[in-house]
Design a protein around this motif. Structure first.
Motif: not given
Length: 285
Positions: A41-46, A70-75
């Motif tokens: 999850p990119i950040i911890h917020n639902p 694919t573009v992968v975004v690191i959290r």
């Protein structure tokens, strides 16, 4: 009408805002043949995760999903080194949205490990940031969640050590741990890896909690920094609750309260904070 004391530090920190900016930029520059995923999850917020899911951004479930399209975004919390290398090997485009404070901690841990020292890390064993940090410890690591736990571990560590912390840990508790380690091991390298924003948020939460009848902490239940805000606020003995949205607010506990404090974790969107402020103000005294 209730009087609300809203923390000035409530809401997105620099690292979270930067991570979401990088994800937004990836979406804006997305080519027709590409799809975008996040590694964790990119950040911890639902609420934030739901927003990006509506835009077609989901978490990567398996490396088999990844390829040159694919573009992968690191959290924002970062990922372990071996995971980063594995993603790169798939040919996917990597966008590193790791918080700069976390990145600094990773680099410091790597440099000290190169000197043959064993990492003692004050943090939550299962937290994704911690899993990323310890991957930079080339000469072994020990993760502990309290001074008491560390005391039981120390007799079994024979190597020279250095001390660091998860970026969202309690700075005062870290100082206590550092002092105790100095008494036992003498001077050892200590990495300043706790984010300044974390300290400021915790100090403000404590100050507000001491002035009000009830304290509300807003943010994801899986957010470490938000949980610690609730912990330090509750430690003042002011009644406190940790909620993700207005529906979770314990209305019956607020009815007789005249003053209510409110703060929010570093991954809590402003619109969620505003919604809860408006809702609480409408409650009848």
């Amino acid at each position: 009408m209730k009087t609300i004391h809203l923390a000035q530090t409530a809401g997105f920190c620099m690292g979270v805002a930067l991570a979401l900016k990088k994800l937004d930029q990836a979406l804006a520059g997305k080519k027709a043949h590409q799809h975008i995923v996040t590694q964790g999850p990119i950040i911890h917020n639902p609420q934030v995760l739901k927003y990006y899911q509506a835009k077609g951004v989901f978490e990567c479930q398996s490396l088999d999903e990844l390829n040159a399209r694919t573009v992968v975004v690191i959290r924002a919390h970062g990922i372990p080194l071996d995971m980063q290398h594995a993603i790169q090997a798939t040919g996917a485009t990597l966008v590193d949205a790791t918080c700069p404070k976390v990145k600094k901690a990773q680099i410091l841990i790597g440099k000290n490990s190169e000197q043959g020292r064993h990492l003692l890390l004050f943090g939550e064993k299962e937290h994704p940031e911690v899993k990323g940090l310890v991957s930079y410890a080339q000469n072994g690591f020990t993760v502990f969640e309290s001074l008491q736990e560390l005391e039981t571990i120390l007799p079994h560590i024979a190597q020279p050590c250095f001390l660091a912390a998860q970026t969202t840990q309690d700075r005062e508790e870290f100082k206590t741990i550092q002092a105790r380690l100095t008494n036992i091991l003498g001077d050892i390298p200590v990495m300043d890896t706790i984010c300044t924003a974390t300290k400021e948020r915790q100090q403000e939460a404590i100050a507000i909690a001491r002035q009000v009848d009830f304290m509300i902490v807003v943010g994801g239940k899986n957010s470490g920094n938000t949980r610690r805000l609730a912990q330090v606020a509750a430690a003042t003995h002011t009644p406190c609750c940790h909620v993700e949205c207005r529906e979770e607010i314990p209305v019956k506990d607020l009815v007789s309260c005249r003053t209510i404090g409110l703060t929010a974790g570093a991954s809590t969107p402003q619109h969620v904070i505003n919604d809860i402020v408006m809702y609480v103000r409408q409650l009848q005294a």
